[in-house]
Design a protein around this motif. Structure first.
Motif, PDB file in Angstrom:
ATOM      1  N   THR A 190       8.443   7.871   9.867  1.00 49.84           N
ATOM      2  CA  THR A 190       7.751   8.625  10.909  1.00 49.84           C
ATOM      3  C   THR A 190       6.392   9.072  10.378  1.00 49.84           C
ATOM      4  O   THR A 190       6.266   9.481   9.227  1.00 49.84           O
ATOM      5  CB  THR A 190       8.574   9.846  11.348  1.00 49.84           C
ATOM      6  OG1 THR A 190       8.864  10.665  10.200  1.00 49.84           O
ATOM      7  CG2 THR A 190       9.881   9.407  11.993  1.00 49.84           C
ATOM      8  N   THR A 191       5.371   8.994  11.228  1.00 48.57           N
ATOM      9  CA  THR A 191       3.990   9.280  10.820  1.00 48.57           C
ATOM     10  C   THR A 191       3.467  10.498  11.561  1.00 48.57           C
ATOM     11  O   THR A 191       3.690  10.667  12.760  1.00 48.57           O
ATOM     12  CB  THR A 191       3.093   8.063  11.094  1.00 48.57           C
ATOM     13  OG1 THR A 191       3.612   6.929  10.385  1.00 48.57           O
ATOM     14  CG2 THR A 191       1.673   8.317  10.635  1.00 48.57           C
ATOM     15  N   TYR A 192       2.735  11.342  10.820  1.00 45.16           N
ATOM     16  CA  TYR A 192       2.170  12.574  11.381  1.00 45.16           C
ATOM     17  C   TYR A 192       0.719  12.709  10.939  1.00 45.16           C
ATOM     18  O   TYR A 192       0.355  12.321   9.824  1.00 45.16           O
ATOM     19  CB  TYR A 192       2.964  13.798  10.915  1.00 45.16           C
ATOM     20  CG  TYR A 192       4.432  13.780  11.292  1.00 45.16           C
ATOM     21  CD1 TYR A 192       4.864  14.316  12.506  1.00 45.16           C
ATOM     22  CD2 TYR A 192       5.368  13.208  10.448  1.00 45.16           C
ATOM     23  CE1 TYR A 192       6.200  14.298  12.860  1.00 45.16           C
ATOM     24  CE2 TYR A 192       6.710  13.182  10.794  1.00 45.16           C
ATOM     25  CZ  TYR A 192       7.122  13.723  12.004  1.00 45.16           C
ATOM     26  OH  TYR A 192       8.452  13.694  12.352  1.00 45.16           O
ATOM     27  N   ASP A 193      -0.090  13.274  11.837  1.00 44.32           N
ATOM     28  CA  ASP A 193      -1.460  13.616  11.467  1.00 44.32           C
ATOM     29  C   ASP A 193      -1.430  14.818  10.534  1.00 44.32           C
ATOM     30  O   ASP A 193      -0.637  15.753  10.714  1.00 44.32           O
ATOM     31  CB  ASP A 193      -2.288  13.932  12.704  1.00 44.32           C
ATOM     32  CG  ASP A 193      -2.516  12.702  13.579  1.00 44.32           C
ATOM     33  OD1 ASP A 193      -2.552  11.587  13.013  1.00 44.32           O
ATOM     34  OD2 ASP A 193      -2.642  12.856  14.806  1.00 44.32           O
ATOM     35  N   ALA A 194      -2.314  14.800   9.541  1.00 46.02           N
ATOM     36  CA  ALA A 194      -2.341  15.879   8.554  1.00 46.02           C
ATOM     37  C   ALA A 194      -3.727  16.510   8.517  1.00 46.02           C
ATOM     38  O   ALA A 194      -4.744  15.843   8.744  1.00 46.02           O
ATOM     39  CB  ALA A 194      -1.974  15.340   7.173  1.00 46.02           C
ATOM     40  N   LYS A 195      -3.750  17.783   8.235  1.00 41.86           N
ATOM     41  CA  LYS A 195      -5.021  18.478   8.040  1.00 41.86           C
ATOM     42  C   LYS A 195      -5.076  19.032   6.618  1.00 41.86           C
ATOM     43  O   LYS A 195      -4.049  19.296   5.996  1.00 41.86           O
ATOM     44  CB  LYS A 195      -5.183  19.609   9.057  1.00 41.86           C
ATOM     45  CG  LYS A 195      -4.219  20.760   8.893  1.00 41.86           C
ATOM     46  CD  LYS A 195      -4.526  21.859   9.905  1.00 41.86           C
ATOM     47  CE  LYS A 195      -3.610  23.079   9.705  1.00 41.86           C
ATOM     48  NZ  LYS A 195      -3.932  24.160  10.659  1.00 41.86           N
ATOM     49  N   VAL A 196      -6.302  19.186   6.139  1.00 42.50           N
ATOM     50  CA  VAL A 196      -6.505  19.628   4.772  1.00 42.50           C
ATOM     51  C   VAL A 196      -6.430  21.144   4.716  1.00 42.50           C
ATOM     52  O   VAL A 196      -7.173  21.840   5.405  1.00 42.50           O
ATOM     53  CB  VAL A 196      -7.859  19.135   4.233  1.00 42.50           C
ATOM     54  CG1 VAL A 196      -8.072  19.626   2.806  1.00 42.50           C
ATOM     55  CG2 VAL A 196      -7.925  17.614   4.283  1.00 42.50           C
ATOM     56  N   VAL A 197      -5.506  21.641   3.876  1.00 40.97           N
ATOM     57  CA  VAL A 197      -5.400  23.090   3.661  1.00 40.97           C
ATOM     58  C   VAL A 197      -6.429  23.542   2.642  1.00 40.97           C
ATOM     59  O   VAL A 197      -7.084  24.577   2.800  1.00 40.97           O
ATOM     60  CB  VAL A 197      -3.970  23.455   3.191  1.00 40.97           C
ATOM     61  CG1 VAL A 197      -3.867  24.927   2.829  1.00 40.97           C
ATOM     62  CG2 VAL A 197      -2.953  23.099   4.261  1.00 40.97           C
ATOM     63  N   GLY A 198      -6.580  22.781   1.574  1.00 39.88           N
ATOM     64  CA  GLY A 198      -7.546  23.105   0.536  1.00 39.88           C
ATOM     65  C   GLY A 198      -7.461  22.069  -0.572  1.00 39.88           C
ATOM     66  O   GLY A 198      -6.534  21.254  -0.619  1.00 39.88           O
ATOM     67  N   PHE A 199      -8.436  22.096  -1.460  1.00 40.20           N
ATOM     68  CA  PHE A 199      -8.443  21.143  -2.564  1.00 40.20           C
ATOM     69  C   PHE A 199      -9.184  21.751  -3.748  1.00 40.20           C
ATOM     70  O   PHE A 199      -9.975  22.690  -3.604  1.00 40.20           O
ATOM     71  CB  PHE A 199      -9.083  19.815  -2.155  1.00 40.20           C
ATOM     72  CG  PHE A 199     -10.451  19.957  -1.537  1.00 40.20           C
ATOM     73  CD1 PHE A 199     -11.585  20.078  -2.330  1.00 40.20           C
ATOM     74  CD2 PHE A 199     -10.605  19.965  -0.162  1.00 40.20           C
ATOM     75  CE1 PHE A 199     -12.833  20.219  -1.759  1.00 40.20           C
ATOM     76  CE2 PHE A 199     -11.846  20.100   0.419  1.00 40.20           C
ATOM     77  CZ  PHE A 199     -12.979  20.229  -0.386  1.00 40.20           C
ATOM     78  N   ASP A 200      -8.911  21.207  -4.891  1.00 44.42           N
ATOM     79  CA  ASP A 200      -9.565  21.595  -6.128  1.00 44.42           C
ATOM     80  C   ASP A 200     -10.134  20.330  -6.754  1.00 44.42           C
ATOM     81  O   ASP A 200      -9.407  19.534  -7.346  1.00 44.42           O
ATOM     82  CB  ASP A 200      -8.568  22.282  -7.071  1.00 44.42           C
ATOM     83  CG  ASP A 200      -9.221  22.779  -8.347  1.00 44.42           C
ATOM     84  OD1 ASP A 200     -10.454  22.627  -8.484  1.00 44.42           O
ATOM     85  OD2 ASP A 200      -8.510  23.317  -9.209  1.00 44.42           O
TER      86      ASP A 200
END
Length: 440
Positions: A190-200
């Motif tokens: 199953t595939t879902y759209d993802a959003k970026v919470v944060g990154f380092d």
């Protein structure tokens, strides 16, 4: 006349049979019993009923096989011999038919495949942790040159793993870099759209969020990395080359290694070195110990030739844990900075000095506020070198990696003493560290 067998007058009398004939009868009987036992052994060797009967009966009908050589047959009747042979053959046939011989399929020995205990544990580890590993697709917006239509096309892919039931997915930053959209595929496809919470960027870690049902999210067990030893078995799960989940195994071949971030070049300390294959697409996937606990994120391979050379690197989970907690809570990592730009290490070496040459120190940054001098040109265009940082809090600084390593041990708001070489003089300047500004 002496005979080889004792006769009982109750059952065998001289008027009925001569002694040699009786002995031959008993010999036939014992031969039949012996042959019957031999047939039993053949039965145990998986000889089919009828085939054994047809092949063996002619052989056993020969008097040379069952006639006792020590008894002369001149005194017996040929008809009696034939009758006894016929009876023996019938007895053998009955014994074949009454014996429970297996079918012809008994020739095929089908022993079940047995796995060794270490193989079973590896299979179990893969089956239990695969539901926690996801496949990440990096999409970029591009415009068709002829139709001018705007399309989303995949520009990269990698792996990741479920961090918690809230839908947080952890992966490498370089897996999602420059993405316009991201899609996460779970183990059930199953595939879902993802959003970026944060990154380092400095540590090459990113956190995504997917809106998936909690019953489909299987968080990976979190372990520790401060007690790892060289030679310990490790397991890497990922989606190399866009394939389905795969497992590679190996051992920890080195500890406390240092690599540079693929984005900022900032050093990442205490990296785990392993010989488990980390192929393109494994980036962002988990590195597990033999208990199935997360001990690192697979992030890079050392490959001067461009191929997997058997030296892979994973960011330790103790480092990842603190970064993910900050990203989930604040959306960024509060990492302290001096607020300077410095020259490449090779340029400083050419000057014959050891340290970090300050190229720029913005006035609104920590170093600018403290009074560190940048490199500049005078009115005649001559280059005037800025301050050269030689130590921080008494710890020697010979290059940029040393400076980053020291700052990683500090916190936002800490006051550090920076020793610089200004001209021919050494000065100690106090600097209050500030957080790294937000990154887009």
């Amino acid at each position: 006349m002496a005979f080889a067998c004792s006769l009982s007058s109750t059952h065998y009398s001289a008027s009925l049979h001569s002694a040699p004939t009786v002995c031959r009868l008993l010999s036939y009987k014992s031969a039949a019993i012996s042959v019957s036992k031999s047939v039993g052994l053949l039965h145990k060797s998986f000889i089919p009923n009828y085939r054994a009967l047809f092949f063996l009966r002619p052989a056993f009908s020969r008097s040379s096989l069952i006639s006792p050589p020590s008894i002369a047959s001149t005194s017996s009747s040929p008809k009696l011999d034939s009758l006894l042979l016929l009876c023996t053959s019938i007895a053998l046939s009955v014994s074949f038919l009454l014996t429970d011989v297996g079918s012809a399929s008994a020739f095929v020995v089908t022993s079940p495949r047995k796995l060794q205990p270490d193989e079973l544990s590896t299979v179990r580890l893969f089956q239990e942790n695969t539901p926690s590993v996801v496949y990440i697709t990096n999409l970029a917006v591009k415009q068709d040159a002829f139709t001018l239509d705007v399309l989303e096309v995949p520009q990269g892919s990698g792996s990741g793993f479920v961090w918690d039931k809230e839908g947080h997915i952890v992966t490498n930053y370089h897996v999602i870099r420059a993405a316009s959209d991201l899609r996460v595929t779970l183990a059930d496809q199953t595939t879902y759209d993802a959003k970026v919470v944060g990154f380092d960027q400095d540590k090459d870690v990113a956190v995504l969020l997917v809106d998936a049902p909690k019953d489909k999210l299987r968080p990976i067990p979190i372990g520790v990395s401060n007690d790892l030893v060289v030679g310990q078995k490790v397991y890497a799960i990922g989606n190399p080359f866009g394939l389905d989940h795969t497992l590679t195994t190996g051992v920890i071949s080195g500890l406390r290694r240092e690599i540079s971030s693929a984005v900022t070049g900032r050093p990442i300390q205490d990296v785990i070195q392993t010989d488990a294959a980390i192929n393109p697409g494994n980036s962002g996937g988990p590195l597990l110990d033999s208990s199935g606990n997360l001990i690192g994120i697979n992030t890079a391979i050392y490959s001067p030739s461009g191929a997997s050379s058997g030296v892979g690197f994973s960011i330790p989970v103790d480092t990842v844990n603190g970064i993910v907690d900050q990203l989930v809570k604040f959306g960024k990592v509060a990492r302290p900075i001096l607020g300077i730009k410095f020259a490449p290490d090779q340029s400083v070496e050419q000057l014959g000095v050891s340290g970090v040459l300050v190229l720029d120190a913005p006035a609104d940054g920590p170093a600018g506020k403290a009074g560190l001098l940048p490199t500049k040109r005078d009115a005649y265009g001559r280059l005037i070198l800025g301050d050269i940082i030689t130590s921080v809090n008494g710890k020697k600084v010979t290059n940029g990696s040393d400076l980053y390593r020291i700052l990683d041990q500090c916190k936002v708001g800490d006051k550090v003493i920076v020793e610089v070489l200004r001209g021919d003089q050494k000065e100690k300047i106090p600097v209050i560290l500030e957080p790294k500004p937000d990154e887009s």
